[in-house]
Scaffold this motif. Structure first.
Motif, PDB file in Angstrom:
ATOM      1  N   LEU A   1       0.815  -1.209   0.000  1.00  0.00           N
ATOM      2  CA  LEU A   1       0.000   0.000   0.000  1.00  0.00           C
ATOM      3  C   LEU A   1       0.846   1.254   0.000  1.00  0.00           C
ATOM      4  O   LEU A   1       0.546   2.236  -0.675  1.00  0.00           O
ATOM      5  N   THR A   2       1.948   1.227   0.780  1.00  0.00           N
ATOM      6  CA  THR A   2       2.784   2.427   0.846  1.00  0.00           C
ATOM      7  C   THR A   2       3.584   2.647  -0.425  1.00  0.00           C
ATOM      8  O   THR A   2       4.012   3.768  -0.704  1.00  0.00           O
ATOM      9  N   ALA A   3       3.786   1.596  -1.159  1.00  0.00           N
ATOM     10  CA  ALA A   3       4.544   1.751  -2.397  1.00  0.00           C
ATOM     11  C   ALA A   3       3.729   2.408  -3.489  1.00  0.00           C
ATOM     12  O   ALA A   3       4.274   2.927  -4.459  1.00  0.00           O
ATOM     13  N   ARG A   4       2.425   2.407  -3.357  1.00  0.00           N
ATOM     14  CA  ARG A   4       1.570   3.013  -4.372  1.00  0.00           C
ATOM     15  C   ARG A   4       1.576   4.536  -4.229  1.00  0.00           C
ATOM     16  O   ARG A   4       1.629   5.065  -3.132  1.00  0.00           O
ATOM     17  N   ARG A   5       1.500   5.233  -5.317  1.00  0.00           N
ATOM     18  CA  ARG A   5       1.458   6.688  -5.298  1.00  0.00           C
ATOM     19  C   ARG A   5       0.038   7.149  -4.990  1.00  0.00           C
ATOM     20  O   ARG A   5      -0.914   6.679  -5.602  1.00  0.00           O
ATOM     21  N   VAL A   6      -0.077   8.039  -3.993  1.00  0.00           N
ATOM     22  CA  VAL A   6      -1.385   8.534  -3.579  1.00  0.00           C
ATOM     23  C   VAL A   6      -1.798   9.666  -4.508  1.00  0.00           C
ATOM     24  O   VAL A   6      -1.070  10.652  -4.673  1.00  0.00           O
ATOM     25  N   ILE A   7      -2.924   9.490  -5.129  1.00  0.00           N
ATOM     26  CA  ILE A   7      -3.448  10.510  -6.044  1.00  0.00           C
ATOM     27  C   ILE A   7      -4.455  11.353  -5.285  1.00  0.00           C
ATOM     28  O   ILE A   7      -5.446  10.833  -4.769  1.00  0.00           O
ATOM     29  N   PRO A   8      -4.216  12.664  -5.137  1.00  0.00           N
ATOM     30  CA  PRO A   8      -5.159  13.505  -4.384  1.00  0.00           C
ATOM     31  C   PRO A   8      -6.503  13.597  -5.084  1.00  0.00           C
ATOM     32  O   PRO A   8      -6.598  13.509  -6.313  1.00  0.00           O
ATOM     33  N   LEU A   9      -7.527  13.775  -4.249  1.00  0.00           N
ATOM     34  CA  LEU A   9      -8.876  13.899  -4.784  1.00  0.00           C
ATOM     35  C   LEU A   9      -9.030  15.244  -5.479  1.00  0.00           C
ATOM     36  O   LEU A   9      -8.623  16.286  -4.959  1.00  0.00           O
ATOM     37  N   ARG A  10      -9.578  15.218  -6.655  1.00  0.00           N
ATOM     38  CA  ARG A  10      -9.717  16.447  -7.433  1.00  0.00           C
ATOM     39  C   ARG A  10     -11.036  17.148  -7.082  1.00  0.00           C
ATOM     40  O   ARG A  10     -12.036  16.505  -6.801  1.00  0.00           O
ATOM     41  N   HIS A  11     -10.966  18.470  -7.113  1.00  0.00           N
ATOM     42  CA  HIS A  11     -12.136  19.294  -6.784  1.00  0.00           C
ATOM     43  C   HIS A  11     -12.362  20.313  -7.906  1.00  0.00           C
ATOM     44  O   HIS A  11     -12.041  21.498  -7.769  1.00  0.00           O
ATOM     45  N   PRO A  12     -12.904  19.879  -9.015  1.00  0.00           N
ATOM     46  CA  PRO A  12     -13.103  20.840 -10.121  1.00  0.00           C
ATOM     47  C   PRO A  12     -14.098  21.935  -9.774  1.00  0.00           C
ATOM     48  O   PRO A  12     -13.959  23.076 -10.229  1.00  0.00           O
TER      49      PRO A  12
END
Length: 314
Positions: A22-33
Motif C-alpha cells: 500500500l505504501t509503495a503506491r502513489r497517492v493521487i489527491p482527490l480532485r475538486h473541479p
C-alpha cells in the motif's frame, strides 16, 4: 544416529506484505473541479468590480481625495466618535441595571425592566430621537423637589436639551434595552452550581455577583457588547434627524451644497465608517481571545503570529 534436519523458513519479502504494497503506491489527491471553478468565478467578479471602481469616472476619485481629510468632514467624524463613546458607556451602565432588575426578587423592578426592554426594542431609534427632539413641546421645564410637592430646582428643557444631549440620550435609551439582554444572557451563561456554591458559603448576594458571577459572565458579555458598539457606530447616522451634524449629517449637508460631489461624499462617509468598524472589529478579536483563555487550552493565533509562522516555515 543422524541429527534431525533443520528446515529454514525465510521471512516474507517486505515488498510482498500488504502494508508495504500500500505504501509503495502513489497517492493521487482527490480532485475538486467545482472548487477551482468557484475560485475562478469569484476572482473574475472581483476583478470586474475593481476595474469598474477604477475606470468609472463618475466616482470622481480626485474629489474623494479632496473631501476625505477636509476639516469639516473630520469635525463630523469627531462628533460621531464622541456620541458613540458616551452612549456606549451609558448604555452599558443602563443595561446592567436593567438586567439586574430582571433578576430581582421583587416583582415591581422585574415588571418595569421587562416593560422598558419590550418598549424600546419595539420602537425604531429614529422615532425615539424625533420624540426627544420635540420633548420641549410637551414639557417646557423640569424640576427637582418633593414628589407631588414643592420644587427646589427648575430648569428649562430647551436650554438643557441641545442636539448633542438629545442624540446621547436617545441612543442610550435605545441601546440600553439591547445591552440589558446581552448582560442578562451573560449572567445566565454562568453555571447554576456557581450560584449554589456561593450561597452555601454564606457569601452576600452583591459579593456573589461582583466576585463570582460577573468575572465569568464577562466572557460572554464583552464580545457581544463590542458587536453592539459596532452597530451603535452606524446608528449615529440617524442623529442627523435631530440637526446634529455628525459624519453622515456633514456629508449630507455638503451634498446639498455641492450636488455634483454627492457620490464622492458618500464614498467618504462609507470609507470612514468601514475604518471605524474595522478598528472596533480588531479590538473585538483581541477581547474575545483574551476572555477565551479560561475556556480554551490554546487560544487561536493572532494575525501577526500567523504571519510569523509562515515566515518561519519558509
Amino acid at each position: 544416529m543422524s541429527s534431525p534436519a533443520h528446515t529454514h523458513v525465510s521471512a516474507p519479502d517486505a515488498a510482498t506484505t500488504p502494508v508495504a504494497g500500500l505504501t509503495a503506491r502513489r497517492v493521487i489527491p482527490l480532485r475538486h473541479p467545482g472548487r477551482w471553478l468557484a475560485t475562478v468565478v469569484v476572482l473574475v467578479v472581483l476583478a470586474q468590480v475593481v476595474h469598474g471602481l477604477v475606470t468609472n469616472r463618475f466616482y470622481q476619485w480626485d474629489r474623494f481625495a479632496y473631501w476625505f481629510f477636509e476639516p469639516v468632514v473630520l469635525d463630523g467624524l469627531l462628533i460621531t466618535l464622541y456620541v458613540t463613546a458616551i452612549s456606549a458607556v451609558l448604555a452599558l451602565i443602563g443595561g446592567t441595571v436593567l438586567a439586574l432588575a430582571r433578576h430581582s426578587r421583587s416583582p415591581v423592578p422585574r415588571a418595569v425592566s421587562w416593560t422598558y426592554i419590550w418598549l424600546f426594542r419595539s420602537v425604531p431609534l429614529v422615532v425615539v430621537l424625533l420624540f426627544l427632539y420635540n420633548f420641549s413641546a410637551l414639557y417646557q421645564s423640569l424640576s427637582l423637589g418633593v414628589p407631588f410637592g414643592p420644587s427646589f430646582i427648575t430648569f428649562g428643557v430647551t436650554a438643557l436639551a441641545t442636539e448633542t444631549v438629545i442624540a446621547v440620550i436617545g441612543l442610550t435609551l435605545h441601546e440600553s434595552a439591547y445591552a440589558a439582554e446581552i448582560v442578562r444572557a451573560g449572567i445566565l451563561s454562568v453555571d447554576q452550581g456557581q450560584h449554589e456554591a456561593a450561597a452555601s458559603l454564606g457569601i452576600p448576594r452583591y459579593r456573589q455577583f461582583r466576585r463570582i458571577v460577573l468575572p465569568q459572565a464577562l466572557r460572554s458579555i464583552v464580545p457581544n457588547y463590542v458587536n453592539l458598539v459596532i452597530g451603535l457606530v452606524k446608528s449615529t447616522s440617524l442623529v442627523f434627524y435631530v440637526s446634529l451634524l455628525d459624519l453622515f449629517g456633514t456629508v449630507q449637508s455638503l451634498g446639498s451644497t455641492y450636488p455634483g460631489d454627492i457620490i464622492p461624499l458618500l464614498l467618504v462617509a462609507t470609507v470612514w465608517y468601514v475604518i471605524l468598524t474595522s478598528v472596533i472589529s480588531v479590538v473585538q478579536y483581541y477581547v474575545e481571545r483574551r476572555f477565551a483563555q479560561g475556556a480554551t487550552r490554546n487560544p487561536p493565533p493572532t494575525p501577526f503570529q500567523r504571519l510569523r509562522g509562515l515566515a518561519v516555515r519558509r
